[in-house]
Design a protein around this motif. Sequence first.
Motif, PDB file in Angstrom:
ATOM      1  N   SER A 150     -24.144  -0.410  70.294  1.00 27.87           N
ATOM      2  CA  SER A 150     -24.130  -1.880  70.336  1.00 27.87           C
ATOM      3  C   SER A 150     -22.860  -2.429  69.698  1.00 27.87           C
ATOM      4  O   SER A 150     -22.238  -3.351  70.215  1.00 27.87           O
ATOM      5  CB  SER A 150     -25.337  -2.451  69.590  1.00 27.87           C
ATOM      6  N   ALA A 151     -22.466  -1.838  68.551  1.00 26.40           N
ATOM      7  CA  ALA A 151     -21.291  -2.327  67.817  1.00 26.40           C
ATOM      8  C   ALA A 151     -20.021  -2.164  68.627  1.00 26.40           C
ATOM      9  O   ALA A 151     -19.128  -3.006  68.576  1.00 26.40           O
ATOM     10  CB  ALA A 151     -21.160  -1.594  66.495  1.00 26.40           C
ATOM     11  N   TRP A 152     -19.940  -1.063  69.389  1.00 24.99           N
ATOM     12  CA  TRP A 152     -18.713  -0.765  70.125  1.00 24.99           C
ATOM     13  C   TRP A 152     -18.487  -1.665  71.339  1.00 24.99           C
ATOM     14  O   TRP A 152     -17.437  -1.627  71.955  1.00 24.99           O
ATOM     15  CB  TRP A 152     -18.653   0.709  70.517  1.00 24.99           C
ATOM     16  N   ILE A 153     -19.468  -2.491  71.648  1.00 21.90           N
ATOM     17  CA  ILE A 153     -19.257  -3.499  72.711  1.00 21.90           C
ATOM     18  C   ILE A 153     -18.140  -4.434  72.236  1.00 21.90           C
ATOM     19  O   ILE A 153     -17.356  -4.940  73.021  1.00 21.90           O
ATOM     20  CB  ILE A 153     -20.566  -4.283  73.006  1.00 21.90           C
ATOM     21  N   GLY A 154     -18.102  -4.649  70.900  1.00 26.60           N
ATOM     22  CA  GLY A 154     -16.993  -5.396  70.306  1.00 26.60           C
ATOM     23  C   GLY A 154     -17.167  -6.901  70.241  1.00 26.60           C
ATOM     24  O   GLY A 154     -16.288  -7.598  69.766  1.00 26.60           O
ATOM     25  N   THR A 155     -18.305  -7.400  70.715  1.00 31.34           N
ATOM     26  CA  THR A 155     -18.546  -8.847  70.651  1.00 31.34           C
ATOM     27  C   THR A 155     -19.385  -9.163  69.411  1.00 31.34           C
ATOM     28  O   THR A 155     -20.002  -8.270  68.831  1.00 31.34           O
ATOM     29  CB  THR A 155     -19.324  -9.331  71.887  1.00 31.34           C
ATOM     30  N   VAL A 156     -19.432 -10.450  69.048  1.00 32.92           N
ATOM     31  CA  VAL A 156     -20.248 -10.860  67.897  1.00 32.92           C
ATOM     32  C   VAL A 156     -21.716 -10.509  68.162  1.00 32.92           C
ATOM     33  O   VAL A 156     -22.404  -9.962  67.300  1.00 32.92           O
ATOM     34  CB  VAL A 156     -20.066 -12.369  67.597  1.00 32.92           C
ATOM     35  N   ALA A 157     -22.179 -10.768  69.394  1.00 33.27           N
ATOM     36  CA  ALA A 157     -23.584 -10.475  69.740  1.00 33.27           C
ATOM     37  C   ALA A 157     -23.875  -8.977  69.611  1.00 33.27           C
ATOM     38  O   ALA A 157     -24.912  -8.576  69.069  1.00 33.27           O
ATOM     39  CB  ALA A 157     -23.877 -10.950  71.155  1.00 33.27           C
ATOM     40  N   GLY A 158     -22.947  -8.144  70.100  1.00 35.17           N
ATOM     41  CA  GLY A 158     -23.117  -6.690  70.019  1.00 35.17           C
ATOM     42  C   GLY A 158     -23.170  -6.215  68.578  1.00 35.17           C
ATOM     43  O   GLY A 158     -23.992  -5.369  68.205  1.00 35.17           O
ATOM     44  N   ILE A 183     -17.521  -8.862  62.263  1.00 33.96           N
ATOM     45  CA  ILE A 183     -17.982 -10.130  62.845  1.00 33.96           C
ATOM     46  C   ILE A 183     -17.059 -11.265  62.399  1.00 33.96           C
ATOM     47  O   ILE A 183     -16.638 -12.096  63.203  1.00 33.96           O
ATOM     48  CB  ILE A 183     -19.461 -10.437  62.462  1.00 33.96           C
ATOM     49  N   GLU A 184     -16.707 -11.272  61.096  1.00 39.52           N
ATOM     50  CA  GLU A 184     -15.791 -12.299  60.575  1.00 39.52           C
ATOM     51  C   GLU A 184     -14.438 -12.213  61.296  1.00 39.52           C
ATOM     52  O   GLU A 184     -13.859 -13.220  61.689  1.00 39.52           O
ATOM     53  CB  GLU A 184     -15.572 -12.099  59.067  1.00 39.52           C
ATOM     54  N   ASP A 185     -13.956 -10.966  61.479  1.00 43.45           N
ATOM     55  CA  ASP A 185     -12.667 -10.749  62.157  1.00 43.45           C
ATOM     56  C   ASP A 185     -12.696 -11.244  63.598  1.00 43.45           C
ATOM     57  O   ASP A 185     -11.776 -11.920  64.054  1.00 43.45           O
ATOM     58  CB  ASP A 185     -12.304  -9.252  62.177  1.00 43.45           C
ATOM     59  N   VAL A 186     -13.763 -10.865  64.317  1.00 43.03           N
ATOM     60  CA  VAL A 186     -13.877 -11.237  65.733  1.00 43.03           C
ATOM     61  C   VAL A 186     -13.915 -12.756  65.869  1.00 43.03           C
ATOM     62  O   VAL A 186     -13.242 -13.339  66.720  1.00 43.03           O
ATOM     63  CB  VAL A 186     -15.127 -10.587  66.392  1.00 43.03           C
ATOM     64  N   THR A 187     -14.672 -13.419  64.987  1.00 39.41           N
ATOM     65  CA  THR A 187     -14.780 -14.880  65.008  1.00 39.41           C
ATOM     66  C   THR A 187     -13.413 -15.513  64.771  1.00 39.41           C
ATOM     67  O   THR A 187     -12.999 -16.434  65.482  1.00 39.41           O
ATOM     68  CB  THR A 187     -15.792 -15.348  63.936  1.00 39.41           C
ATOM     69  N   GLN A 188     -12.697 -14.970  63.781  1.00 39.73           N
ATOM     70  CA  GLN A 188     -11.367 -15.495  63.437  1.00 39.73           C
ATOM     71  C   GLN A 188     -10.371 -15.276  64.581  1.00 39.73           C
ATOM     72  O   GLN A 188      -9.585 -16.164  64.914  1.00 39.73           O
ATOM     73  CB  GLN A 188     -10.870 -14.767  62.184  1.00 39.73           C
ATOM     74  N   LEU A 189     -10.433 -14.079  65.187  1.00 47.54           N
ATOM     75  CA  LEU A 189      -9.525 -13.759  66.298  1.00 47.54           C
ATOM     76  C   LEU A 189      -9.793 -14.645  67.508  1.00 47.54           C
ATOM     77  O   LEU A 189      -8.868 -15.083  68.179  1.00 47.54           O
ATOM     78  CB  LEU A 189      -9.664 -12.287  66.700  1.00 47.54           C
ATOM     79  N   GLU A 212      -5.553  -6.898  55.649  1.00 45.05           N
ATOM     80  CA  GLU A 212      -4.902  -5.683  56.164  1.00 45.05           C
ATOM     81  C   GLU A 212      -5.867  -4.517  56.381  1.00 45.05           C
ATOM     82  O   GLU A 212      -5.702  -3.730  57.299  1.00 45.05           O
ATOM     83  CB  GLU A 212      -3.803  -5.279  55.160  1.00 45.05           C
ATOM     84  N   ASN A 213      -6.892  -4.395  55.503  1.00 41.70           N
ATOM     85  CA  ASN A 213      -7.798  -3.238  55.605  1.00 41.70           C
ATOM     86  C   ASN A 213      -9.093  -3.569  56.346  1.00 41.70           C
ATOM     87  O   ASN A 213     -10.042  -2.793  56.315  1.00 41.70           O
ATOM     88  CB  ASN A 213      -8.098  -2.664  54.213  1.00 41.70           C
ATOM     89  N   ASN A 214      -9.141  -4.707  57.015  1.00 47.77           N
ATOM     90  CA  ASN A 214     -10.337  -5.080  57.783  1.00 47.77           C
ATOM     91  C   ASN A 214     -10.383  -4.360  59.131  1.00 47.77           C
ATOM     92  O   ASN A 214      -9.347  -3.920  59.631  1.00 47.77           O
ATOM     93  CB  ASN A 214     -10.367  -6.595  58.011  1.00 47.77           C
ATOM     94  N   PRO A 215     -11.583  -4.267  59.741  1.00 48.86           N
ATOM     95  CA  PRO A 215     -11.726  -3.528  61.005  1.00 48.86           C
ATOM     96  C   PRO A 215     -10.769  -3.962  62.119  1.00 48.86           C
ATOM     97  O   PRO A 215     -10.270  -3.133  62.865  1.00 48.86           O
ATOM     98  CB  PRO A 215     -13.179  -3.794  61.414  1.00 48.86           C
ATOM     99  N   ARG A 216     -10.534  -5.275  62.244  1.00 50.71           N
ATOM    100  CA  ARG A 216      -9.709  -5.748  63.371  1.00 50.71           C
ATOM    101  C   ARG A 216      -8.276  -6.097  62.954  1.00 50.71           C
ATOM    102  O   ARG A 216      -7.580  -6.813  63.671  1.00 50.71           O
ATOM    103  CB  ARG A 216     -10.365  -6.977  64.026  1.00 50.71           C
TER     104      ARG A 216
END
Length: 203
Positions: free
Chosen positions: A54-62, A94-100, A127-131
């Motif tokens: 689910s996480a690897w879908i890469g969306t906030v919902a996933g 999730i924070e990164d994806v939202t910001q991006l 710098e050390n965040n997932p995205r």
Amino acid sequence: LIPEFGRKMLKLAQSRMNQRDADTALEIAGKIPSIPELQTEIDDFIALGEAQRSAWIGTVAGLENAISQAQQIDASRQVYVKAQELIAYWQLEIEDVTQLEKARTLASQGTVNDLTSAISEARQIPENNPRAKEARLEMRRWRSQVETIEDRPYLERAEEIALLEDIKSLEQAISEASQISPGRALYPEARKQIRIWRDKIQR
């Protein structure tokens, strides 16, 4: 022999999971015959694997779905600590994806101001965040767009002046294009034109 075979299959499933091929990994794990001494390990692998898929879908919902699946893993299970680590990682993601997404929406407007705001937005991803890597790539791309918008008029003006093809005009064109400094997006293009105009002057 059966437990040994089961372990081999589980190892193969884990290797596929390490390659982020969750579908194949879960398919292999699902085909392992029922082996009492391995069952807990298999169940844990599948539970965590479903969450990772689910996480690897890469969306906030996933990612939200992945967190909710991993939260169902009981504290008594072997993979509980790993599940908790992944939950923390996915919450950051999730924070990164939202910001991006916010940055990309700004950048899609395409003006220098919007692109600059998009860069500022993406810069907030640590710098050390997932995205972080993805954010840096986007920032580089947007910076290049800003430089192109800012410097294109110099090059266009230079090309217009050079059309007259006399020495004075060509020298003026070179001077105009030389305003594009090294490291800027259009610098290679400007240098190429300057070389052409210098050759014409020499001829």
